[in-house]
Design a protein around this motif. Structure first.
Motif: not given
Length: 153
Positions: A123-131, A106-118
């Motif tokens: 954001l699939h479950h809550q509005p951007q405004k709440v996030f 899993l560490d082979a995936i760049e951290p910023r890319r992992l954070r973007a995936m999460v």
């Protein structure tokens, strides 16, 4: 929305507590990130299976592996390593030709890319405004902690 983080195989008591925290009336979405190797794949499968066994309504559980996937390995050209033959699950970790599949951490995936995936999953479950509001709150809390840490004694 409860958040639980597990590493590797969750104990039965951990998974029982997690199952008890699931709403008996609302869907629960579980996003799994794990190594692409025999144990990483099996840990996700076992976690999903146990949670479904322990949950009040297993049909409300939506389990999805978001990393590491074969498509990510190909598309992002992630570094591979030979699969450990000492892993008891290695014999089943083969491709359609019966060849041993390579493993990817899993560490082979760049951290910023992992954070973007999460973040995309959240954001699939809550509005951007709440996030955004939660992120601002988190930053205020981090700043307060930094201030406490850096305060002269």
């Amino acid at each position: 929305m409860p958040l639980m983080v597990a590493r590797g195989y969750g104990s039965l008591s951990f998974l029982h507590r997690a199952a008890m925290d699931l709403s008996p009336e609302k869907p629960t979405f579980i996003y799994y990130l794990g190594d692409h190797d025999p144990s990483g794949e099996n840990a996700g499968e076992v976690t999903e299976e146990r949670l479904r066994e322990l949950a009040t309504d297993p049909d409300l559980i939506h389990f999805k592996r978001i990393a590491v996937t074969p498509k990510q390995i190909r598309d992002w050209r992630l570094p591979t390593r030979p699969t450990k033959t000492t892993d008891s699950r290695a014999a089943a970790f083969v491709d359609e030709d019966g060849e041993q599949r390579p493993s990817v951490e899993l560490d082979a995936i760049e951290p910023r890319r992992l954070r973007a995936m999460v973040k995309a999953c959240i954001l699939h479950h809550q509005p951007q405004k709440v996030f955004d509001k939660l992120e601002r709150q988190q930053e205020r809390e981090r700043a307060a902690l930094r201030e406490l840490i850096n305060r002269p004694r």
